[in-house]
Design an enzyme around this catalytic site. Structure first.
Site: not given
Length: 663
Positions: A116, A200, A293
């Protein structure tokens, strides 16, 4: 094109992939653990290969065994589904070494987006905005704390690796920060082998909106519109829809453009999803992550586009170009998906297990399921049983169609979220298209609860059906021999049978009198007359209680009944009173210092030893069930005694774990 594809997954997604392969004329190979020997995906596939014991780490997460199974079965390609090995580089490497095609994007794309921290850096370089925060190399607790305070609370502390809601903590107060950092890092290390974190800024009213993308090995990349996945619990999606409601045209375009920019930056070459946070107030768009995916919620995109995304995956992996250009992909109508899981929504979504005794799908809806009547739901895997999808010309129609279908759907055995999902769809906030990721907390501030129904009425219905089935020898349709029956005691009075029922912590004694054509059930001060009639299908009955008729679902066995009656849905243990008295056992209770398993699962941690002093409320053990961790706390202060478990043990709900002797 491939002749044979091995599906390295289980449950509903394995069944879903098999259906597309069958339509394309491709032979399928399933893999299964010992716990899944009789699973639905094993029965549907053309061939099935055993790959190890029940724990996923010894079976579905073993890339070596997956590739061995592919080689042994003659499969030319492996479809990983989602979860498990779908974003693991070791499976791709093993496939390349064995000359087997991995149905998914390149290793480089998975590697770029799997971290990430790195993915956010790539997004920034591509001009895709992210949430303000910290993704630096200094991972010391002091640096993470400092950066979180710089960003300003509230913040999200998130694992850099992995996904699925693990390693994520929301922090609103400074006093919580150190503990959240430690816990998120520990959970990330355990789940992904990587304890790195990022910080975040928490968007106060966030919506979770994602864009489906597709790329091929010839440089073509398109988007297939967006999905709104804001209704979540513990960062796990519950309801998804496409297209996203109440977005301005410029916001929708920005989402699509940003997704394509990022996909082109990494030369993306299969199906993937770019996830964003959208500020509900300003409609600002912030990049979250990219899932390399197939997503659980892909059916809603299939519904609005009329495309088979699994077929696209297979054709792209086989080297074909994208079937359509961007201008040829159109959005038609509205689609909504509800994830049906084996969880007790009224007990903070506690996972449940057991045998599915009744499974009846609603007409007119798409149901992607991995179970059927007789399937065993174990604690070893995710709690997802099925996805129920509705498509209609407009959003209002899709909501009505899906909610109505869920209300008609019948599932007995393990508890499910069926009733919760139907109610959530009909809530004013969801119907208005205004749901954010705070939906659950704001809509059900005290937690969700089913519609109330009188205990005595439930016990009367359960006792009548169970007793009738017992008198009929447990046959599937006892009612045909019971209509108009009358059993008399030797004195000529109606015969009375005494039962003991137990459900959801309540035990009751029920007396059932047999009269002409009806049964009279009495529980304490509650008395009800019950008439039974067949409803035309196995497991369904028309029950008339005190003159009011209703269709009821019920499956009986010698020890009780799985019942759905009005707001009650669950298991009721029933025994003849004399049997119950003979079987009654005494055992330590919470008041005596006994700690019992609150759910079935595996003992992940045992934090005390024999003779250790403990305080009331201290965490003494941790259970893992269906990828969730539950801390178990001492009910009283004292000394740990009679420790009946070890890490790795499998326990059932209610099992004694340890006892705490009084000081």
């Amino acid at each position: 094109m491939f002749d044979t594809i091995l599906i390295a997954n289980r449950g509903e997604i394995a069944c879903r992939i098999i259906k597309t392969c069958r339509r394309m004329g491709i032979r399928t190979v399933a893999v299964f653990s010992e716990a899944d020997r009789d699973a639905l995906h094993v029965r549907l596939a053309d061939q099935a290969v055993a790959i190890g014991p029940a724990p996923a780490r010894e079976s579905y997460l073993r890339a070596d065994r997956i590739v061995e199974a592919a080689l042994a079965s003659g499969a030319q390609a492996i479809h990983p589904g989602y979860g498990f090995l779908s974003e693991r580089l070791d499976l791709i490497a093993a496939c390349e070494k064995a000359g087997i095609v991995f149905i998914g994007p390149s290793a480089a794309a998975i590697d770029a987006m799997g971290d990430k921290i790195r993915s956010k850096q790539i997004a920034r370089e591509a001009g895709v905005p992210g949430v303000p925060g910290y993704d630096g190399a200094d991972q010391s607790p002091e640096a993470l704390r400092r950066e979180a305070l710089r960003v300003c609370l509230p913040v999200m502390v998130k694992a850099s690796a992995g996904g699925g809601g693990k390693g994520i903590r929301k922090v609103e107060h400074e006093a919580e920060l150190d503990g959240a950092i430690a816990a998120a890092s520990r959970e990330a290390q355990a789940a992904f082998g990587d304890g790195r974190l990022l910080i975040e800024k928490f968007v106060t009213r966030p919506r979770h909106v994602e864009v489906q993308v597709a790329g091929d090995k010839h440089g073509n990349i398109v988007h297939l519109f967006e999905r709104d996945c804001s209704v979540q619990r513990a960062n796990q999606k519950l309801i998804e829809e496409a297209p996203a409601p109440n977005l301005r045209a410029e916001t929708r375009k920005a989402l699509h453009d940003h997704a394509l920019k990022l996909s082109r930056a990494i030369s993306y070459d299969n199906l993937g999803t770019v996830e964003f946070l959208v500020d509900a107030a300003t409609q600002g768009v912030f990049f979250l992550e990219m899932n390399t995916r197939l997503q659980v919620e892909h059916p809603v995109t299939e519904a609005i586009t009329g495309l088979d995304l699994v077929e696209w995956q297979i054709r792209i992996a086989a080297g074909e170009r994208l079937p359509l250009a961007q201008a040829d992909i159109h959005c038609s109508g509205h689609a909504i998906e509800a994830r049906l899981t084996a969880e007790r929504a009224d007990e903070d979504f506690r996972p449940d297990t057991g045998t599915v005794s009744l499974w009846r799908e609603p007409d007119g809806l798409r149901v992607d399921s991995g179970v059927a009547a007789g399937s065993e739901v174990s604690p070893h895997y995710d709690s997802l049983l099925a996805k129920v999808i509705a498509h209609a010309p407009d959003r209002e129609g899709a909501i009505r169609k899906l909610a109505g279908g869920l209300e008609r759907m019948s599932v007995l055995g393990p508890a499910t979220t069926r009733a919760f999902l139907a109610g959530a769809l009909r809530s004013p906030v969801f119907m208005a298209g205004e749901a954010t990721t705070l939906f659950l907390r704001e809509t059900y501030p005290e937690g969700w609860a089913p519609a109330t129904v009188e205990d005595g009425a439930v016990e009367a219905v359960a006792a009548a059906i169970w007793l009738a089935a017992r008198r009929n020898g447990g046959g599937a349709s006892p009612w045909r021999s019971l209509m108009g029956f009358r059993l008399l005691a030797p004195s000529g009075r109606p015969a009375v049978t005494h039962l003991t029922t137990s459900a959801h912590g309540r035990t009751a004694r029920v007396s059932v009198e047999s009269h002409d054509g009806f049964l009279r059930a009495t529980t304490g001060a509650s008395r009800h007359d019950v008439v039974l009639a067949p409803a035309g299908s196995s497991g369904s009955w028309i029950v008339t209680l005190d003159g009011m008729s209703l269709q009821v679902e019920a499956v009986c066995d010698t020890e009780g009944i799985d019942l759905r009656y009005r707001g009650f849905e669950g298991r009721i243990a029933i025994a003849l009173a004399v049997e119950a008295a003979a079987a009654k056992r005494s055992g330590p209770t919470e008041a005596d210092g006994a700690l019992r398993a609150t759910m079935p699962g595996t003992v992940a941690e045992l934090r005390v030893g024999e003779g250790d002093a403990v305080e009331a409320g201290q965490v003494v053990a941790v259970l893992e069930s269906m990828k969730l961790f539950m801390e178990l706390k001492a009910p009283t202060s004292g000394v740990a005694r009679t420790i009946a478990i070890r890490p790795g043990d499998t326990v059932a709900a209610g099992d004694l774990l340890l006892e705490i002797a009084s000081d």
